[in-house]
Scaffold this motif. Structure first.
Motif, PDB file in Angstrom:
ATOM      1  N   GLN A  53      73.186  64.222   5.655  1.00 37.37           N
ATOM      2  CA  GLN A  53      73.947  64.856   5.197  1.00 37.37           C
ATOM      3  C   GLN A  53      72.787  64.655   3.485  1.00 37.37           C
ATOM      4  OE1 GLN A  53      76.237  66.742   5.846  1.00 37.37           O
ATOM      5  NE2 GLN A  53      76.076  66.155   7.833  1.00 37.37           N
ATOM      6  N   VAL A  54      72.506  63.949   3.167  1.00 38.09           N
ATOM      7  CA  VAL A  54      72.475  63.969   1.683  1.00 38.09           C
ATOM      8  C   VAL A  54      70.018  64.147   1.024  1.00 38.09           C
ATOM      9  CG1 VAL A  54      74.483  63.044   0.282  1.00 38.09           C
ATOM     10  CG2 VAL A  54      71.560  61.437   1.188  1.00 38.09           C
ATOM     11  N   LEU A  84      67.228  57.551  -7.183  1.00 39.54           N
ATOM     12  CA  LEU A  84      67.804  58.469  -7.070  1.00 39.54           C
ATOM     13  C   LEU A  84      67.799  57.179  -5.293  1.00 39.54           C
ATOM     14  CD1 LEU A  84      67.601  61.329  -5.687  1.00 39.54           C
ATOM     15  CD2 LEU A  84      65.348  60.234  -5.394  1.00 39.54           C
ATOM     16  N   LEU A  85      66.737  55.943  -5.579  1.00 43.23           N
ATOM     17  CA  LEU A  85      67.194  55.116  -3.964  1.00 43.23           C
ATOM     18  C   LEU A  85      68.438  54.594  -4.577  1.00 43.23           C
ATOM     19  CD1 LEU A  85      63.174  53.927  -4.279  1.00 43.23           C
ATOM     20  CD2 LEU A  85      64.769  55.513  -2.242  1.00 43.23           C
ATOM     21  N   LEU A 125      70.482  72.202  -0.938  1.00 41.96           N
ATOM     22  CA  LEU A 125      72.029  72.633  -1.460  1.00 41.96           C
ATOM     23  C   LEU A 125      71.839  73.189  -1.266  1.00 41.96           C
ATOM     24  CD1 LEU A 125      71.630  70.243  -4.221  1.00 41.96           C
ATOM     25  CD2 LEU A 125      72.623  69.668  -2.633  1.00 41.96           C
ATOM     26  N   GLU A 126      71.129  74.535  -1.393  1.00 36.59           N
ATOM     27  CA  GLU A 126      71.193  76.494  -1.560  1.00 36.59           C
ATOM     28  C   GLU A 126      71.612  76.177   0.377  1.00 36.59           C
ATOM     29  OE1 GLU A 126      68.338  78.594  -4.298  1.00 36.59           O
ATOM     30  OE2 GLU A 126      68.014  78.621  -2.417  1.00 36.59           O
ATOM     31  N   ALA A 127      70.916  76.175   1.617  1.00 43.44           N
ATOM     32  CA  ALA A 127      71.356  76.078   3.284  1.00 43.44           C
ATOM     33  C   ALA A 127      72.671  75.525   2.868  1.00 43.44           C
ATOM     34  CB  ALA A 127      70.516  75.211   3.706  1.00 43.44           C
ATOM     35  N   ASP A 155      75.095  65.417  -8.747  1.00 42.84           N
ATOM     36  CA  ASP A 155      74.550  63.792  -8.570  1.00 42.84           C
ATOM     37  C   ASP A 155      73.422  64.062  -8.643  1.00 42.84           C
ATOM     38  OD1 ASP A 155      76.719  62.405  -9.304  1.00 42.84           O
ATOM     39  OD2 ASP A 155      77.072  61.909  -6.390  1.00 42.84           O
ATOM     40  N   ARG A 156      72.660  65.281  -7.220  1.00 43.69           N
ATOM     41  CA  ARG A 156      71.287  65.551  -6.388  1.00 43.69           C
ATOM     42  C   ARG A 156      70.723  65.928  -7.846  1.00 43.69           C
ATOM     43  NH1 ARG A 156      66.352  65.059  -6.688  1.00 43.69           N
ATOM     44  NH2 ARG A 156      65.125  64.662  -5.136  1.00 43.69           N
TER      45      ARG A 156
END
Length: 546
Positions: A158-159, A106-107, A260-262, A47-48
């Protein structure tokens, strides 16, 4: 988007694809909670990455009384669009956007209500062009007694692409905050900022001491290089420093990918901890020839292939006596018990079929042991979950295996009632020799009666049979007939023995070929499918690590 960012996304895409493969292959091998978390990360990442890459979502998180909302106002300057001028509260998340174009979807994904969305009308005219692309969120207090707001704060933490933890001098070491959130941020240093707010309440030495204490606490909890900014939302101290940190993050347009990588790094550590590489992943990609042969040998022994071959050879030899043996020996043998009855082979073909079938059904434990030996040899050093998976694959059709083996062997059971043509010809030859011998006996009897005893006189045409001078030659002929018959029987017996041995070899090869085919379809193929899953899983694990 820069070339570097594009390459980073491509690398992230490969890692996410590997994670998707792990989620696909993991059921039954990886604990359900970990698979659920992996699936949620895949959904969130998908989604992101489809949404605006020109915007960076920064969440201000903190507990009640930390001054989080005041800091939000100080950063935004409260110069909001006319349609949404409201002071943020801690009940619902508020968003301030620098650069509205592309921010709407995005919002929406962040589930920010329209009436709580604000925009800097002309950020470029306010000397804050460096913040263009920033979406600043003021989250509800994470320690709120209202469950609704607590859940919303957890979800957005979380997002968010970057999380700014707003702490106050009195509760910066609050156990609930560190236990629930901070300890989960190990490896997220690039997308996490810690703000020690309300610095105006402390003297310079006290502030330095608090910052050092907070730094040490974070490092002990696994945050290797924490970024700490001291601010005062009331006096404005440190706000510009915080804005500079945010501007640097926004300008790089990498926070979303870094977050996302983290998250992937953290999930990779969890997966590696519970599913470490077993042995040498990739080495056991298939069942090697030696193990195939070993399985076939064990199954042949379990179903009695050597016994069937030996019985066939013995029965073949015994039956041949009826046709090619020396007739005189057979007639003498009739005075003794029938060798076929002593061998309990009266119905030969059915007996052979029964032997094969009884061997399979009577020894299922040996069949299971053969399958178990194969799986044990392949799974040495593997993780227990994959060991069990390969064993289950090997035994997936074990209930049908003995019956199928029995049916296969029954199909190749020899027709022992079949009589070769040359056996029949030899039988005719032996009886011709018998007739010659009987003719000799008759000649000798005639010569003795008419030539020696003188019982009468033969007709002139038969006078030669009464001459005693012919007796030696007739006797010689009779002995020759007997010797020729015996020689024929011995030679034929040797040919039968040789043929029986060849027939046994042919039968055992055919039975072995059939057993190998059954083993391939019912044991080896399921095992190799599971081995392929095993290797794909660990290949995905290595790809996920990058």
């Amino acid at each position: 988007m820069s070339v570097g960012t594009t390459q980073t996304r491509q690398g992230l895409g490969g890692r996410l694809a590997a994670l998707a493969r792990i989620v696909e292959l993991g059921p039954g091998k990886v604990e359900p909670k970990l698979l659920t978390d992996s699936g949620q990360l895949l959904l969130r990442a998908g989604d992101r990455l489809k949404l605006s890459s020109d915007h960076t979502v920064v969440a201000l998180a903190g507990g009640t009384g930390s001054g989080k909302s005041t800091l939000f106002n100080s950063i935004s300057g409260l110069e909001l669009s006319p349609t949404g001028v409201r002071r943020p509260t801690t009940a619902r998340t508020h968003a301030c956007v620098w650069g509205l174009e592309g921010a709407g979807p995005l919002l929406d994904w962040l589930q920010i209500q329209w009436r709580h969305r604000f925009a800097r009308a002309s950020a470029l005219d306010k000397g804050e062009s460096q913040l263009h692309g920033l979406i600043l969120l003021d989250l509800p207090d994470h320690d709120s007694i209202r469950a609704l707001t607590d859940t919303e704060a957890d979800r957005l933490i979380q997002v968010a692409d970057l999380v700014v933890w707003v702490l106050d001098p009195q509760k910066y070491a609050d156990a609930s905050t560190h236990r629930r959130y901070v300890t989960d941020l190990a490896g997220h240093e690039a997308v996490t900022i810690f703000v020690l707010n309300q610095a105006d309440r402390l003297e310079a030495e006290e502030l330095a001491e608090c910052v050092a204490d907070l730094d040490g606490l974070l490092r002990r909890e696994g945050v290797e290089n924490p970024i700490i900014v001291a601010t005062s939302a009331i006096t404005g101290r440190g706000v510009d420093s915080l804005k500079a940190v945010l501007a640097e993050t926004v300008s790089k347009r990498r926070a979303a990918v870094q977050r996302l990588e983290a998250d992937l790094d953290r999930l990779t550590l969890r997966l590696t901890k519970v599913m470490p590489d077993g042995g040498a992943p990739g080495a056991a990609s298939s069942v090697d020839d030696a193990r195939r042969i070993g399985l076939t040998d064990a199954l042949c022994d379990a179903v009695g292939v050597p016994a069937v071959g030996e019985a066939m050879e013995n029965v073949y030899g015994v039956r041949s006596i009826e046709w090619i043996g020396w007739p005189y020996a057979r007639w003498v043998a009739k005075l003794r018990p029938d060798p076929l009855n002593s061998l309990r082979l009266s119905d030969l073909r059915d007996e052979i079929r029964g032997l094969a079938g009884d061997s399979v059904s009577a020894q299922p434990a040996e069949v299971d042991n053969a399958v178990q030996a194969l799986s044990d040899g392949l799974t040495s050093g593997m993780h227990e979950a994959w060991q069990n998976g390969i064993r289950d694959a090997a035994r997936s059709r074990s209930a049908q295996l003995p019956q199928v083996l029995s049916e296969e062997l029954s199909e190749v059971a020899p027709r022992l009632d079949r009589v070769p043509v040359w056996w029949r010809l030899l039988l005719v030859w032996q009886y011709l020799l018998i007739l010659l011998f009987l003719a000799g006996v008759a000649w000798v009897g005639t010569a003795v009666l008419y030539g020696v005893v003188g019982v009468g006189k033969l007709p002139s045409g038969l006078a030669v049979f009464g001459e005693t001078a012919s007796l030696p030659w007739v006797a010689l002929m009779m002995l020759s007939v007997l010797g020729l018959g015996l020689l024929t029987a011995v030679a034929s017996r040797n040919f039968v023995v040789l043929g029986a041995g060849n027939e046994r070899d042919r039968l055992e090869r055919e039975m072995r070929r059939r057993v190998a085919g059954v083993a391939e379809g019912m044991v080896i193929e399921p095992v190799e499918r599971e081995l392929a899953r095993y290797n794909e899983f660990y290949a995905a694990m290595r790809s996920m690590r990058g």
